[in-house]
Design a protein around this motif. Structure first.
Motif, PDB file in Angstrom:
ATOM      1  N   ARG A  87       0.952  -1.168   0.023  1.00  0.00           N
ATOM      2  CA  ARG A  87      -0.052  -0.073  -0.125  1.00  0.00           C
ATOM      3  C   ARG A  87       0.804   1.171  -0.088  1.00  0.00           C
ATOM      4  NH1 ARG A  87      -0.997  -0.698   5.893  1.00  0.00           N
ATOM      5  NH2 ARG A  87       0.517   0.510   6.738  1.00  0.00           N
ATOM      6  N   GLY A  88       2.068   1.057   0.410  1.00  0.00           N
ATOM      7  CA  GLY A  88       2.933   2.394   0.624  1.00  0.00           C
ATOM      8  C   GLY A  88       4.033   2.347  -0.428  1.00  0.00           C
ATOM      9  N   HIS A  89       3.805   1.699  -1.582  1.00  0.00           N
ATOM     10  CA  HIS A  89       5.244   1.619  -2.372  1.00  0.00           C
ATOM     11  C   HIS A  89       5.273   2.809  -3.381  1.00  0.00           C
ATOM     12  CE1 HIS A  89       7.689  -0.090  -5.668  1.00  0.00           C
ATOM     13  NE2 HIS A  89       7.589  -1.336  -5.305  1.00  0.00           N
ATOM     14  N   ILE A  90       6.563   3.150  -3.430  1.00  0.00           N
ATOM     15  CA  ILE A  90       6.892   4.584  -4.047  1.00  0.00           C
ATOM     16  C   ILE A  90       8.002   4.317  -5.038  1.00  0.00           C
ATOM     17  CG2 ILE A  90       6.474   6.303  -2.410  1.00  0.00           C
ATOM     18  CD1 ILE A  90       9.333   6.181  -1.540  1.00  0.00           C
ATOM     19  N   ALA A  91       8.191   5.255  -6.172  1.00  0.00           N
ATOM     20  CA  ALA A  91       9.330   5.139  -6.868  1.00  0.00           C
ATOM     21  C   ALA A  91       9.996   6.508  -6.712  1.00  0.00           C
ATOM     22  CB  ALA A  91       8.611   5.115  -8.501  1.00  0.00           C
ATOM     23  N   PHE A  92      11.356   6.149  -7.351  1.00  0.00           N
ATOM     24  CA  PHE A  92      12.272   7.484  -7.272  1.00  0.00           C
ATOM     25  C   PHE A  92      12.464   7.680  -8.629  1.00  0.00           C
ATOM     26  CE2 PHE A  92      12.852   5.453  -3.248  1.00  0.00           C
ATOM     27  CZ  PHE A  92      12.809   6.489  -2.344  1.00  0.00           C
ATOM     28  N   TRP A  93      12.265   8.728  -9.436  1.00  0.00           N
ATOM     29  CA  TRP A  93      12.654   9.119 -10.691  1.00  0.00           C
ATOM     30  C   TRP A  93      13.607  10.374 -10.729  1.00  0.00           C
ATOM     31  CZ3 TRP A  93      10.010  13.513 -13.943  1.00  0.00           C
ATOM     32  CH2 TRP A  93      10.730  13.356 -15.422  1.00  0.00           C
ATOM     33  N   PHE A  94      14.874   9.895 -11.136  1.00  0.00           N
ATOM     34  CA  PHE A  94      15.971  10.913 -11.237  1.00  0.00           C
ATOM     35  C   PHE A  94      15.785  11.405 -12.633  1.00  0.00           C
ATOM     36  CE2 PHE A  94      17.088   8.686  -7.633  1.00  0.00           C
ATOM     37  CZ  PHE A  94      18.084   9.494  -6.631  1.00  0.00           C
ATOM     38  N   GLU A  95      15.457  12.524 -12.867  1.00  0.00           N
ATOM     39  CA  GLU A  95      15.094  13.044 -14.306  1.00  0.00           C
ATOM     40  C   GLU A  95      16.274  13.285 -15.075  1.00  0.00           C
ATOM     41  OE1 GLU A  95      12.683  16.747 -14.497  1.00  0.00           O
ATOM     42  OE2 GLU A  95      12.483  16.352 -16.845  1.00  0.00           O
ATOM     43  N   GLU A  96      17.324  13.991 -14.320  1.00  0.00           N
ATOM     44  CA  GLU A  96      18.768  14.341 -14.962  1.00  0.00           C
ATOM     45  C   GLU A  96      19.412  13.138 -15.310  1.00  0.00           C
ATOM     46  OE1 GLU A  96      20.713  17.511 -13.221  1.00  0.00           O
ATOM     47  OE2 GLU A  96      22.479  17.226 -14.647  1.00  0.00           O
ATOM     48  N   ALA A  97      19.393  12.266 -14.406  1.00  0.00           N
ATOM     49  CA  ALA A  97      20.021  10.920 -14.783  1.00  0.00           C
ATOM     50  C   ALA A  97      19.494   9.896 -15.506  1.00  0.00           C
ATOM     51  CB  ALA A  97      20.548  10.269 -13.324  1.00  0.00           C
ATOM     52  N   LYS A  98      18.267  10.254 -15.985  1.00  0.00           N
ATOM     53  CA  LYS A  98      17.313   9.558 -16.775  1.00  0.00           C
ATOM     54  C   LYS A  98      17.088   8.184 -16.176  1.00  0.00           C
ATOM     55  CE  LYS A  98      18.776  11.426 -20.945  1.00  0.00           C
ATOM     56  NZ  LYS A  98      17.874  12.634 -21.378  1.00  0.00           N
ATOM     57  N   ALA A  99      16.763   7.917 -14.784  1.00  0.00           N
ATOM     58  CA  ALA A  99      16.732   6.486 -14.252  1.00  0.00           C
ATOM     59  C   ALA A  99      15.555   6.665 -13.280  1.00  0.00           C
ATOM     60  CB  ALA A  99      17.826   6.362 -13.331  1.00  0.00           C
ATOM     61  N   VAL A 100      14.953   5.584 -13.275  1.00  0.00           N
ATOM     62  CA  VAL A 100      13.710   5.514 -12.467  1.00  0.00           C
ATOM     63  C   VAL A 100      13.851   3.974 -11.569  1.00  0.00           C
ATOM     64  CG1 VAL A 100      11.895   4.224 -13.940  1.00  0.00           C
ATOM     65  CG2 VAL A 100      11.095   5.624 -11.976  1.00  0.00           C
ATOM     66  N   PHE A 101      13.669   4.187 -10.245  1.00  0.00           N
ATOM     67  CA  PHE A 101      13.586   2.873  -9.359  1.00  0.00           C
ATOM     68  C   PHE A 101      12.442   2.424  -8.892  1.00  0.00           C
ATOM     69  CE2 PHE A 101      17.933   5.006  -8.996  1.00  0.00           C
ATOM     70  CZ  PHE A 101      18.677   4.212  -9.355  1.00  0.00           C
ATOM     71  N   THR A 102      11.958   1.153  -9.315  1.00  0.00           N
ATOM     72  CA  THR A 102      10.536   0.855  -9.805  1.00  0.00           C
ATOM     73  C   THR A 102      10.247  -0.242  -8.555  1.00  0.00           C
ATOM     74  OG1 THR A 102      10.794  -0.763 -11.242  1.00  0.00           O
ATOM     75  CG2 THR A 102      10.338   1.657 -12.103  1.00  0.00           C
ATOM     76  N   GLY A 103      11.306  -0.766  -7.934  1.00  0.00           N
ATOM     77  CA  GLY A 103      11.312  -1.688  -6.657  1.00  0.00           C
ATOM     78  C   GLY A 103      10.541  -3.086  -7.278  1.00  0.00           C
ATOM     79  N   ASP A 104       9.231  -3.319  -6.794  1.00  0.00           N
ATOM     80  CA  ASP A 104       8.350  -4.546  -7.359  1.00  0.00           C
ATOM     81  C   ASP A 104       6.961  -4.208  -7.702  1.00  0.00           C
ATOM     82  OD1 ASP A 104      10.547  -6.007  -6.074  1.00  0.00           O
ATOM     83  OD2 ASP A 104       9.278  -7.017  -4.503  1.00  0.00           O
ATOM     84  N   THR A 105       6.975  -2.746  -8.605  1.00  0.00           N
ATOM     85  CA  THR A 105       6.003  -2.514  -9.088  1.00  0.00           C
ATOM     86  C   THR A 105       6.161  -2.790 -10.720  1.00  0.00           C
ATOM     87  OG1 THR A 105       5.347  -0.809  -7.649  1.00  0.00           O
ATOM     88  CG2 THR A 105       4.570  -0.486  -9.837  1.00  0.00           C
ATOM     89  N   MET A 106       7.100  -2.063 -11.287  1.00  0.00           N
ATOM     90  CA  MET A 106       7.174  -2.471 -12.656  1.00  0.00           C
ATOM     91  C   MET A 106       8.633  -3.398 -12.860  1.00  0.00           C
ATOM     92  SD  MET A 106       8.005  -0.044 -16.170  1.00  0.00           S
ATOM     93  CE  MET A 106       6.633   0.566 -16.387  1.00  0.00           C
ATOM     94  N   PHE A 107       8.556  -4.487 -13.244  1.00  0.00           N
ATOM     95  CA  PHE A 107       9.761  -5.401 -13.764  1.00  0.00           C
ATOM     96  C   PHE A 107       9.944  -5.328 -15.004  1.00  0.00           C
ATOM     97  CE2 PHE A 107       8.250  -7.817  -9.997  1.00  0.00           C
ATOM     98  CZ  PHE A 107       9.329  -7.562  -8.955  1.00  0.00           C
ATOM     99  N   ALA A 108      11.162  -5.820 -15.554  1.00  0.00           N
ATOM    100  CA  ALA A 108      11.453  -5.864 -16.845  1.00  0.00           C
ATOM    101  C   ALA A 108      10.587  -6.780 -17.482  1.00  0.00           C
ATOM    102  CB  ALA A 108      12.789  -6.379 -17.376  1.00  0.00           C
ATOM    103  N   MET A 109       9.718  -6.509 -18.484  1.00  0.00           N
ATOM    104  CA  MET A 109       8.533  -7.261 -18.994  1.00  0.00           C
ATOM    105  C   MET A 109       7.421  -7.793 -18.024  1.00  0.00           C
ATOM    106  SD  MET A 109      10.257  -9.359 -22.106  1.00  0.00           S
ATOM    107  CE  MET A 109      11.887  -9.754 -21.399  1.00  0.00           C
ATOM    108  N   GLY A 110       7.537  -7.456 -16.823  1.00  0.00           N
ATOM    109  CA  GLY A 110       6.470  -7.731 -15.610  1.00  0.00           C
ATOM    110  C   GLY A 110       6.079  -6.735 -14.901  1.00  0.00           C
ATOM    111  N   CYS A 111       5.211  -7.010 -13.858  1.00  0.00           N
ATOM    112  CA  CYS A 111       4.875  -6.157 -12.904  1.00  0.00           C
ATOM    113  C   CYS A 111       4.681  -7.092 -11.570  1.00  0.00           C
ATOM    114  CB  CYS A 111       3.585  -5.435 -13.080  1.00  0.00           C
ATOM    115  SG  CYS A 111       1.928  -6.331 -12.523  1.00  0.00           S
TER     116      CYS A 111
END
Ligand code: ZN
Ligand code: FE
Length: 254
Positions: A115-139
């Motif tokens: 219920r408290g999952h967050i993502a960190f988006w580093f715009e300048e570094a062009k990177a997002v840390f998606t934890g266990d929400t978005m996986f490569a080809m999965g969710c």
């Protein structure tokens, strides 16, 4: 230029070290355990300043307390789950900015796996840390949320720039890809990507990072509009969220 280093942990988890060389700020994202992170920091001569957690699960926070004790790093995690994040110092949520030296992350609330999952988006570094929400080809699995919430959370991530690199919590890419192919065997981008993934895994190499653009073309959980996927599910006329929910159900038993 911010550098990101991948640190394999436990069986199939990844922690990530984010190094901002101008101010020598160093963050680790989702440390399941302390030892491999300490080794990776030592090997590069880095001193940890921050710990970022995407969600409370032990395989993302298990290293928090030992790392904090040994380095004095500050722990930043989801406000909505503050009581479940070991050692949390700074609580963040939707729209907050997090500074790792001069590297700035914007926080998105992306609930459903927890219920408290967050993502960190580093715009300048062009990177997002998606934890266990978005996986490569999965969710991620829906432990504490509904299909509708997960669809909203994935859609939030899918709107990031296409060249954003996706750093997810687990090396699940190959099994995710097999499932994806069962739904869209005619997706040429997917077939090509799986060839690369199989080759990387055969050589024992990580398949991370992906990009948002590649996920849009190959991740079945972002593709409830795909004609082929809908034909496979026999849901040609169903609402987008219904198609997503059925895709998630099928993955649970794949
Ligand atoms: Zn999790
Ligand atoms: Fe996990």
């Amino acid at each position: 230029m911010t550098e990101i280093h991948l640190v394999p942990c436990l069986k199939d988890n990844y922690a990530y070290i984010l190094h901002e060389p101008r101010t020598r700020a160093v963050a680790v994202v989702d440390p399941s355990e302390a030892a491999p992170v300490i080794d990776a920091l030592r090997a590069r001569g880095l001193a940890l300043t921050h710990i970022l957690n995407t969600h409370h699960h032990f395989d993302h926070t298990g290293g928090n307390l030992e790392l904090k004790e040994r380095t004095g790093a500050r722990i930043i995690g989801p406000r909505a789950d503050a009581d479940r994040i070991p050692g949390i110092d700074i609580q963040v949520g939707q729209g907050d900015l997090v500074a790792i030296g001069t590297a700035i992350a914007r926080v998105y609330d992306i609930p459903a796996h927890t219920r408290g999952h967050i993502a960190f988006w580093f715009e300048e570094a062009k990177a997002v840390f998606t934890g266990d929400t978005m996986f490569a080809m999965g969710c991620g699995r829906l432990f504490e949320g509904t299909p509708d919430q997960m669809w909203q959370s994935l859609s939030t991530l899918a709107r990031l720039p296409a060249d954003t690199r996706v750093y997810c919590g687990h090396e699940y890419t190959q099994s995710n890809g097999r499932f994806a192919l069962s739904l869209e065997p005619g997706n040429a981008d997917l077939v090509a990507r799986m060839k690369e993934v199989d080759d990387l895994r055969q050589r024992g190499l990580p398949t991370i990072p992906s990009t948002i653009g590649l996920e849009l073309k190959t991740n079945p959980f972002l593709r409830p509009d795909s004609d082929e996927l809908r034909r496979t599910l026999k849901m040609e006329r169903a609402a987008v969220v219904e198609v997503f929910a059925e895709t998630r159900r099928r993955k649970d038993v794949f």
